[in-house]
Design a protein around this motif. Sequence first.
Motif, PDB file in Angstrom:
ATOM      1  N   THR A 153     -65.437 -50.034  19.153  1.00 44.51           N
ATOM      2  CA  THR A 153     -64.332 -50.516  19.022  1.00 44.51           C
ATOM      3  C   THR A 153     -63.353 -51.481  18.883  1.00 44.51           C
ATOM      4  O   THR A 153     -62.700 -52.407  18.522  1.00 44.51           O
ATOM      5  CB  THR A 153     -64.208 -51.115  21.219  1.00 44.51           C
ATOM      6  OG1 THR A 153     -64.578 -52.216  21.324  1.00 44.51           O
ATOM      7  CG2 THR A 153     -64.200 -49.677  21.874  1.00 44.51           C
ATOM      8  N   LYS A 197     -53.437 -46.131  21.668  1.00 51.36           N
ATOM      9  CA  LYS A 197     -54.766 -47.581  21.882  1.00 51.36           C
ATOM     10  C   LYS A 197     -54.051 -49.239  21.461  1.00 51.36           C
ATOM     11  O   LYS A 197     -53.168 -48.286  20.823  1.00 51.36           O
ATOM     12  CB  LYS A 197     -55.876 -47.457  20.985  1.00 51.36           C
ATOM     13  CG  LYS A 197     -56.675 -46.734  20.950  1.00 51.36           C
ATOM     14  CD  LYS A 197     -57.938 -46.376  22.704  1.00 51.36           C
ATOM     15  CE  LYS A 197     -59.135 -45.125  22.136  1.00 51.36           C
ATOM     16  NZ  LYS A 197     -60.173 -45.856  23.630  1.00 51.36           N
ATOM     17  N   ASN A 252     -62.558 -46.522  15.124  1.00 52.90           N
ATOM     18  CA  ASN A 252     -62.439 -45.299  15.554  1.00 52.90           C
ATOM     19  C   ASN A 252     -63.157 -44.761  15.372  1.00 52.90           C
ATOM     20  O   ASN A 252     -63.311 -43.363  15.942  1.00 52.90           O
ATOM     21  CB  ASN A 252     -61.227 -44.844  15.390  1.00 52.90           C
ATOM     22  CG  ASN A 252     -60.862 -43.731  16.393  1.00 52.90           C
ATOM     23  OD1 ASN A 252     -60.805 -43.960  17.724  1.00 52.90           O
ATOM     24  ND2 ASN A 252     -60.030 -42.865  16.012  1.00 52.90           N
TER      25      ASN A 252
END
Length: 508
Positions: A2, A64, A94
């Motif tokens: 992340t 997100k 990602n």
Amino acid sequence: MTLAIVASRALDGLEAPAVQVEVHLANGLPAFNLVGLADTEVKEARERVRAALAHSGLGFPHNKRITVSLAPADLPKESGRFDLPIALGILAANEQLDAAKLARHEYAGELSLAGELRPVRGAVALAYAARRAGASRSLVLPEGSASQAALVDGVAVYGARHLMDVVSALQPGDDAPPLARAAAPEHPPAPPGPDLRDVRGQAAVKRVLEVAAAGGHSLLMVGAPGTGKSMLAQRLPGLLPPMAEEEALATAAIASLGRNGFDLAQWRQRPVRAPHHSASAAALVGGGSPPRPGEISLAHGGVLFLDELPEFPRHALEALREPLETGQVTLSRAARQATYPARFQLVAAMNPCPCGFLGAPAGHLRACRCTPEQIARYQGRLSGPLLDRIDLQVDVPAIPPAQLMQAPEGEPSAVVAARVAAARERQQARQGCINADLGPAEVPLHCVPDATASTLLQRAAERLGWSGRGLHRTLRVARTLADLAGADTIGMTEMAEALQYRMAVIGH
């Protein structure tokens, strides 16, 4: 993963400090936040990156919370150069890119909405800074910028036309198509410029032009309209030797920061800048927010020609005093400070009075009609401290038409340039720089006159009330004359000629 970190570089004057583009994806209310003292152009990257990823068929994490941090946070960032690293950081966070491959390069490039890569300002400065930092990573730039950055040896530069070219090369596995290595284009020799043989007559002024080229000295020519001042100044660049590698890189790096960028056709050619006399102080020395280089920095390593010198704004001319002395200019603003090199050769031209015909010979078609007050006011636009920093001051006399028509061609520029190159080689071998760049501590070491020449200089300085700066500048000119003559010491002949060029030609 992340969190992704992408290496890039900002522009801060001529420097290009390293910037880490950190991208974090988290659950929560969808958002796209960009932090790190980003300018408006950088904040607009959010929409360009979103559209470029979507148009290229790449997944954008719409669900997100995206946070992009440009570190260090206290370094201002401007322009669209961070579009490409932001887009790659989002893809890496990602898990759409190979993180190990991503870490091998530094990235800069502006994205179009279709994903095409557009050139960025300061490409040569980026590569120049990367080399000074050790060049641990290669550079990935838009194709138009990569060819310029490839001029810097010791740095691997790769070019790309589209975002997908970069993304494909950063896919996991060994079968990913590699990026194309950029190479500096080959350039044919520059066409010859104006030749000195075109100037008929004015042998004394041509001699001064040769001295100025040999030592890198500043020059002021004073004469009536049409005597050939501009014509002579235009031929000075043809007398200068080719640029060394480091000098050419510094000049190209500064030019790449300008509004028009760097033209590859000008590689290794000494710049010649000739601003109009309406130019402001900011145009000459630089300015703006963020600070941009001015004419004196764009002329670094070359010639700055100021025609109609007294017509320039007084405060603009006074701003030249410090750069003429130090070879650099520091632009200080409320939030930023930038230092640019400004080691240029000043060549200026002016008329002796408002009408231009002061001192015209008897029988001249036009006689001066200016009053003494008008002449004093006109010449007084140039301050004494500025004139004190001009090494060579020469009068350009008017030549009668009959004499001008019968005058033979002079020496071609190539012949004079050979003598200039030989004199400069002596200077580099002796002191590592040209005579105009000698500092106060170096002048007594390398500019030593014999006893008779020293006595002559001392008497002239006392009688004319010269400053210490004027004394040193005369010694440097005399040293150049000795180099042109192939002499090891400064003799009476060289000193007498140097004193002649130091005599004021306007009333101060």
